[in-house]
Scaffold this active site. Structure first.
Site, mmCIF file in Angstrom:
data_model
loop_
_atom_site.group_PDB
_atom_site.id
_atom_site.type_symbol
_atom_site.label_atom_id
_atom_site.label_comp_id
_atom_site.label_asym_id
_atom_site.label_seq_id
_atom_site.Cartn_x
_atom_site.Cartn_y
_atom_site.Cartn_z
ATOM 1 N N CYS A 183 -23.642 -8.901 -5.328
ATOM 2 C CA CYS A 183 -22.932 -8.785 -6.606
ATOM 3 C C CYS A 183 -23.900 -8.484 -7.749
ATOM 4 O O CYS A 183 -25.097 -8.782 -7.672
ATOM 5 C CB CYS A 183 -22.212 -10.089 -6.928
ATOM 6 N N CYS A 211 -17.625 -14.279 -8.983
ATOM 7 C CA CYS A 211 -17.157 -14.856 -7.717
ATOM 8 C C CYS A 211 -17.820 -16.217 -7.467
ATOM 9 O O CYS A 211 -18.776 -16.598 -8.152
ATOM 10 C CB CYS A 211 -17.432 -13.904 -6.564
ATOM 11 N N GLU A 246 -24.088 -9.950 -10.673
ATOM 12 C CA GLU A 246 -24.646 -11.149 -11.307
ATOM 13 C C GLU A 246 -25.870 -11.657 -10.573
ATOM 14 O O GLU A 246 -26.877 -12.035 -11.178
ATOM 15 C CB GLU A 246 -23.593 -12.270 -11.350
ATOM 16 N N GLU A 301 -23.676 -2.324 -2.704
ATOM 17 C CA GLU A 301 -22.954 -2.552 -1.449
ATOM 18 C C GLU A 301 -23.721 -2.000 -0.249
ATOM 19 O O GLU A 301 -24.731 -1.298 -0.389
ATOM 20 C CB GLU A 301 -21.546 -1.943 -1.556
ATOM 21 N N ASN A 359 -23.645 -4.253 -8.942
ATOM 22 C CA ASN A 359 -23.411 -4.583 -7.535
ATOM 23 C C ASN A 359 -23.925 -3.470 -6.623
ATOM 24 O O ASN A 359 -23.813 -2.283 -6.934
ATOM 25 C CB ASN A 359 -21.937 -4.902 -7.254
ATOM 26 N N CYS A 399 -21.618 -16.202 -6.843
ATOM 27 C CA CYS A 399 -22.393 -15.962 -8.068
ATOM 28 C C CYS A 399 -22.383 -17.204 -8.954
ATOM 29 O O CYS A 399 -23.384 -17.514 -9.605
ATOM 30 C CB CYS A 399 -21.856 -14.747 -8.821
HETATM 31 N N1 THU Z 1 -18.603 -8.168 -7.244
HETATM 32 C C1 THU Z 1 -19.572 -8.438 -8.165
HETATM 33 O O1 THU Z 1 -20.493 -7.659 -8.384
HETATM 34 N N2 THU Z 1 -19.490 -9.602 -8.841
HETATM 35 C C2 THU Z 1 -18.522 -10.531 -8.647
HETATM 36 O O2 THU Z 1 -18.621 -11.621 -9.206
HETATM 37 C C3 THU Z 1 -17.363 -10.223 -7.837
HETATM 38 C C4 THU Z 1 -17.507 -9.049 -6.950
HETATM 39 C C5 THU Z 1 -18.711 -6.939 -6.471
HETATM 40 C C6 THU Z 1 -19.013 -7.158 -5.024
HETATM 41 C C7 THU Z 1 -18.453 -5.913 -4.400
HETATM 42 O O3 THU Z 1 -19.433 -4.885 -4.457
HETATM 43 C C8 THU Z 1 -17.297 -5.529 -5.312
HETATM 44 O O4 THU Z 1 -17.502 -6.241 -6.519
HETATM 45 C C9 THU Z 1 -15.930 -5.876 -4.749
HETATM 46 O O5 THU Z 1 -15.862 -7.190 -4.338
#
Ligand code: THU
Length: 160
Positions: free
Chosen positions: A73, A112, A75, A64, A62, A115
């Site tokens: 994310c 999530c 994925e 940010e 991920n 994704c």
């Molecule tokens: N995140 C992911 O990388 N994948 C997911 O399926 C859920 C959330 C990341 C996004 C963000 O950087 C952190 O987790 C918190 O939400």
């Protein structure tokens, strides 16, 4: 009027050791790439490893952004890279692992909704299921034989 019931099926492994060596190897790649996450805001590091049918493994973490919705994310970072680099190669499996700097993640962390939608697009595009494994830092591993279990009744190209 009628009621429609949709069932989903998952396999739950008590630990990563209970899965095959191949799955352990793929999950290990996801675990390693968690360290590449850029997650200064959530402190939640996620790694995803995709096994392609040509044997190539594509990973993502991920990423940010100070403008929160601009982040992506793990994925989707991985699957869009696979789509960009290997557009004609099918994705067989995805392994996902998440860890938090705030507290240990002992429960499986599912992908999530956004994704799930993105993975679904590729499952439909390649016309074959993508097997998904997900876990926290430790503990149980969940296996889904298709993205469809995680997101039934998908919004897809058939309605466009
Ligand atoms: N995140 C992911 O990388 N994948 C997911 O399926 C859920 C959330 C990341 C996004 C963000 O950087 C952190 O987790 C918190 O939400």
């Amino acid at each position: 009027m009628k009621t429609l019931k949709i069932e989903s099926q998952f396999t739950i492994f008590d630990s990563l050791k209970e899965t095959s060596i191949e799955v352990q190897d793929l999950m290990q790649k996801a675990i390693e790439v968690r360290d590449n996450a850029y997650a200064p805001y959530s402190k939640f590091n996620v790694g995803a490893a995709l096994l392609l049918e040509n044997g190539v493994i594509v990973t993502g973490s991920n990423q940010e952004n100070a403008s929160y919705p601009s982040g992506l994310c793990a994925e989707r970072t991985a699957i869009y890279y696979a789509g960009a680099q290997y557009p004609k190669v099918k994705i067989k499996e995805i392994a996902i692992s998440a860890t938090s700097k705030k507290a240990p993640t002992t429960k499986p962390i599912p992908p999530c909704g956004a994704c799930r939608q993105a993975i679904s697009e590729y499952e439909i595009k390649q016309d074959s299921p993508i097997v998904i494994y997900f876990m926290g830092e430790t503990g149980k591993v969940v296996k889904s034989n298709s993205l469809a279990n995680l997101l039934p009744w998908i919004f897809d190209k058939s309605v466009l």
